[in-house]
Every structure is written in structure tokens, then in C-alpha cells.
Design an enzyme around this catalytic site. Structure first.
Site, mmCIF file in Angstrom:
data_model
loop_
_atom_site.group_PDB
_atom_site.id
_atom_site.type_symbol
_atom_site.label_atom_id
_atom_site.label_comp_id
_atom_site.label_asym_id
_atom_site.label_seq_id
_atom_site.Cartn_x
_atom_site.Cartn_y
_atom_site.Cartn_z
ATOM 1 N N GLY A 17 29.383 29.595 33.256
ATOM 2 C CA GLY A 17 28.975 28.750 34.381
ATOM 3 C C GLY A 17 29.534 27.344 34.347
ATOM 4 O O GLY A 17 28.913 26.428 34.887
ATOM 5 N N ASN A 19 32.146 26.239 35.964
ATOM 6 C CA ASN A 19 32.480 25.828 37.343
ATOM 7 C C ASN A 19 31.227 25.435 38.114
ATOM 8 O O ASN A 19 31.234 24.465 38.872
ATOM 9 C CB ASN A 19 33.239 26.949 38.066
ATOM 10 C CG ASN A 19 34.707 26.965 37.691
ATOM 11 O OD1 ASN A 19 35.476 26.137 38.156
ATOM 12 N ND2 ASN A 19 35.079 27.885 36.817
ATOM 13 N N ARG A 69 26.590 50.788 43.200
ATOM 14 C CA ARG A 69 27.065 49.528 43.775
ATOM 15 C C ARG A 69 26.371 49.182 45.081
ATOM 16 O O ARG A 69 26.047 48.028 45.336
ATOM 17 C CB ARG A 69 28.576 49.575 43.970
ATOM 18 C CG ARG A 69 29.079 48.257 44.540
ATOM 19 C CD ARG A 69 30.554 48.232 44.765
ATOM 20 N NE ARG A 69 31.260 48.419 43.504
ATOM 21 C CZ ARG A 69 32.552 48.676 43.427
ATOM 22 N NH1 ARG A 69 33.271 48.791 44.517
ATOM 23 N NH2 ARG A 69 33.145 48.825 42.264
ATOM 24 N N ARG A 95 31.518 40.969 39.032
ATOM 25 C CA ARG A 95 31.266 42.258 39.679
ATOM 26 C C ARG A 95 32.119 42.340 40.929
ATOM 27 O O ARG A 95 32.250 41.342 41.655
ATOM 28 C CB ARG A 95 29.793 42.414 40.115
ATOM 29 C CG ARG A 95 28.785 42.398 39.035
ATOM 30 C CD ARG A 95 28.944 43.469 38.001
ATOM 31 N NE ARG A 95 28.704 44.827 38.465
ATOM 32 C CZ ARG A 95 28.855 45.894 37.684
ATOM 33 N NH1 ARG A 95 29.287 45.754 36.431
ATOM 34 N NH2 ARG A 95 28.611 47.097 38.147
ATOM 35 N N LEU A 97 32.554 43.333 44.624
ATOM 36 C CA LEU A 97 31.629 43.551 45.740
ATOM 37 C C LEU A 97 32.191 44.597 46.705
ATOM 38 O O LEU A 97 33.403 44.649 46.941
ATOM 39 C CB LEU A 97 31.396 42.235 46.487
ATOM 40 C CG LEU A 97 30.779 41.104 45.650
ATOM 41 C CD1 LEU A 97 30.673 39.832 46.470
ATOM 42 C CD2 LEU A 97 29.405 41.519 45.121
ATOM 43 N N HIS A 113 39.908 32.146 40.882
ATOM 44 C CA HIS A 113 40.610 33.110 40.023
ATOM 45 C C HIS A 113 41.677 32.362 39.223
ATOM 46 O O HIS A 113 42.440 31.570 39.793
ATOM 47 C CB HIS A 113 41.254 34.198 40.881
ATOM 48 C CG HIS A 113 41.979 35.215 40.069
ATOM 49 N ND1 HIS A 113 41.325 36.155 39.302
ATOM 50 C CD2 HIS A 113 43.300 35.413 39.877
ATOM 51 C CE1 HIS A 113 42.219 36.903 38.680
ATOM 52 N NE2 HIS A 113 43.427 36.474 39.003
ATOM 53 N N SER A 140 43.535 29.704 41.637
ATOM 54 C CA SER A 140 43.470 29.805 43.097
ATOM 55 C C SER A 140 42.032 29.974 43.539
ATOM 56 O O SER A 140 41.224 30.598 42.839
ATOM 57 C CB SER A 140 44.241 31.050 43.584
ATOM 58 O OG SER A 140 45.555 31.082 43.084
ATOM 59 N N ASP A 146 37.631 42.617 50.588
ATOM 60 C CA ASP A 146 37.243 43.798 49.809
ATOM 61 C C ASP A 146 38.347 44.264 48.868
ATOM 62 O O ASP A 146 38.233 45.280 48.209
ATOM 63 C CB ASP A 146 36.733 44.936 50.699
ATOM 64 C CG ASP A 146 37.722 45.287 51.777
ATOM 65 O OD1 ASP A 146 38.889 44.879 51.661
ATOM 66 O OD2 ASP A 146 37.308 45.958 52.737
ATOM 67 N N GLU A 147 39.405 43.496 48.773
ATOM 68 C CA GLU A 147 40.449 43.761 47.782
ATOM 69 C C GLU A 147 40.222 42.826 46.605
ATOM 70 O O GLU A 147 39.987 41.621 46.838
ATOM 71 C CB GLU A 147 41.799 43.380 48.376
ATOM 72 C CG GLU A 147 42.804 44.480 48.490
ATOM 73 C CD GLU A 147 44.021 43.916 49.202
ATOM 74 O OE1 GLU A 147 44.879 43.378 48.499
ATOM 75 O OE2 GLU A 147 44.056 43.977 50.442
ATOM 76 N N ASP A 149 40.443 40.053 44.197
ATOM 77 C CA ASP A 149 41.225 38.805 44.174
ATOM 78 C C ASP A 149 42.277 38.785 45.281
ATOM 79 O O ASP A 149 43.349 38.196 45.121
ATOM 80 C CB ASP A 149 41.904 38.607 42.804
ATOM 81 C CG ASP A 149 40.896 38.627 41.660
ATOM 82 O OD1 ASP A 149 39.801 38.070 41.835
ATOM 83 O OD2 ASP A 149 41.206 39.223 40.607
HETATM 84 C C1 GRF Z 1 37.017 30.962 35.234
HETATM 85 O O1 GRF Z 1 38.186 30.983 34.495
HETATM 86 C C2 GRF Z 1 37.257 31.537 36.597
HETATM 87 O O2 GRF Z 1 38.528 31.253 37.084
HETATM 88 C C3 GRF Z 1 37.135 33.008 36.341
HETATM 89 O O3 GRF Z 1 36.119 33.138 35.396
HETATM 90 C C4 GRF Z 1 35.994 31.933 34.654
HETATM 91 C C5 GRF Z 1 34.605 31.448 34.845
HETATM 92 O O4 GRF Z 1 34.286 30.399 34.011
HETATM 93 N N1 GRF Z 1 36.907 33.719 37.580
HETATM 94 P P1 GRF Z 1 32.870 29.697 34.125
HETATM 95 O O5 GRF Z 1 31.797 30.785 34.030
HETATM 96 O O6 GRF Z 1 32.809 28.987 35.443
HETATM 97 O O7 GRF Z 1 32.815 28.788 32.955
#
Ligand code: GRF
Length: 226
Positions: A17, A19, A69, A95, A97, A113, A140, A146-147, A149
Site C-alpha cells: 500500500g 501508493n 470470480r 486480482r 476483474l 502498472h 503507467s 477487461d484486458e 493491464d
Molecule cells: C506497484 O509497483 C504497482 O505498480 C504494482 O504493484 C505495486 C504496488 O505497490 N501494480 P504498493 O502496494 O502500492 O506499495
């Protein structure tokens, strides 16, 4: 308390977490967002503790509690919608979706991503960048489709790959850039209209043919050809 009465967010996480933490810090520093809830599919996600410490509602929708799912997605969607977010941010949410929830959230869900999409969707992006000998790496943020990334890319941050880089050093150097990209992109949504029209992203009604790029000052810029 991560609330500034601005753009109302729900953040989906599965683990660390960081981010989410960057968004909380930005909110507490004055960014006009309100983090209504953090939702994790894993009960032990460290990011939930961070959210809790900052007075943010925490929810767990454990995928293991659901037969498949569709049932998981339905529970997740109900939980998200209960908070009435204007934007749903997938930040390390591990996960995939299904079509139905993606359609429900179309145009108001974004994912971060760690690659320069469309290159390297999926896992182990740092390893794959090194194996390919790429001179550049990055992250990015894209609309969720639904694809995996695969949705239209809104913003990117770029960095050089150095001769001595390993997957670990790449990940460590990219993470703080991801945080800046996340904050700048959410700020973009809070200050401008960002919408999909006929599969093309429009910012304030102007088409965005290529992703915005984060500059050294942490601002999102259109590329020179736009
Ligand atoms: C990040 O590298 C993000 O790009 C990827 O998963 C990681 C998540 O990190 N999708 P955090 O849980 O936000 O520390």
C-alpha cells in the site's frame, strides 16, 4: 484524516500500500481529494493499517471467501459503490476483474502498472526489461479495461536503465516515481475532466493521442507532438 472534500476516491489494494500511502500524504498536504475507503482482497494487507492510522475506512473482501470470480466481483462492486466514489484507484490490487465489474466502473477506474505499457503487461516487469536489454523503464497509469493491464494509458513516468541495474534496483528506483505519478494523475482527475470518448482519452474535451509524461518537477505534460 485523509479528507479534503475534493475528488472522492476508493483505493483497492492487496499488500504494502505504498501508493495508497503517497495519496494519503498528498491529501494531508492539501491535495483536493477525499479517500473514502481502502478495500483489500487480502485481510493481512499492510496498507490497511496505514489507512486505519489515518482514519480511513477499511474493508476486506477476501477472494477466498467466494466460490468464484463473479461472486467476488459482485461483493467488491457493492462494497465500492457503498462509498460512492468518483474514481476507483487500483494500487497494487492483485486480482483480475471480470467484464461486468469493469463495465460498471468504466471511465472511473484506473490502475498503476510498473512498465511502459503497452510493453510488459503482467508480472515480473523489471526482470523482463533487463532480459530484453531495454534502455528505458517506467510506470503507467491506465483506465481499467477487461484486458489485463490493457486499458488506454493516461500517464507515464520514464527512467533510464543503468548498466549495473538488477530487478531490485530498478524496482527501488521506480517506486518513488510511481508515487509521484499516482499523485499527479489523481490530481489531474481532481482538477480536469478526464474521460473516454470513442476509446480515446480526452482531457478537458481535448483528445490525448499519447500518454501524458511526468516531468522532473512532478508535472504531467503532453508530449511535443500534441
Ligand atoms: C506497484 O509497483 C504497482 O505498480 C504494482 O504493484 C505495486 C504496488 O505497490 N501494480 P504498493 O502496494 O502500492 O506499495
Amino acid at each position: 484524516m485523509a479528507s479534503r472534500g475534493g475528488l472522492r476516491l476508493v483505493v483497492l489494494i492487496s499488500g504494502r500500500g505504498s501508493n495508497l500511502g503517497a495519496l494519503i500524504t498528498a491529501c494531508e498536504a492539501g491535495l483536493a481529494i477525499e479517500i473514502a475507503a481502502a478495500i483489500s482482497n487480502r485481510p493481512g494487507a499492510a496498507g490497511l493499517q496505514t489507512a486505519q492510522q489515518h482514519g480511513i475506512a477499511c474493508e476486506v473482501i477476501d477472494h477466498q471467501d467466494y466460490p468464484g470470480r463473479e461472486a467476488f466481483d459482485a461483493a467488491l462492486l457493492a462494497c465500492i459503490e457503498a462509498y460512492q466514489p468518483r474514481l476507483v484507484v487500483l494500487a497494487g490490487f492483485m486480482r483480475i476483474l471480470g467484464k461486468s465489474i469493469v463495465q460498471h466502473l468504466a471511465g472511473r477506474s484506473i490502475n498503476i502498472h510498473p512498465s511502459l505499457l503497452p510493453a510488459y503487461t503482467g508480472f515480473n516487469t523489471h526482470e523482463r526489461v533487463l532480459a530484453a536489454g531495454d534502455p528505458e523503464h517506467g510506470a503507467s497509469i491506465h483506465f481499467v479495461s477487461d484486458e489485463l493491464d490493457g486499458g488506454p494509458v493516461i500517464s507515464q513516468v520514464r527512467m533510464p536503465v543503468l548498466a549495473q541495474d538488477t530487478a531490485e534496483t530498478l524496482a527501488a528506483r521506480l517506486l518513488p516515481l510511481e508515487h509521484r505519478l499516482m499523485v499527479a494523475t489523481v490530481e489531474l482527475f481532481s482538477e480536469h475532466s478526464v474521460e473516454m470518448r470513442d476509446d480515446v482519452i480526452h482531457v478537458d474535451k481535448k483528445p490525448l493521442p499519447t500518454p501524458l509524461v511526468l516531468d522532473a518537477d512532478g508535472r504531467l505534460c503532453r508530449t511535443a507532438d500534441q
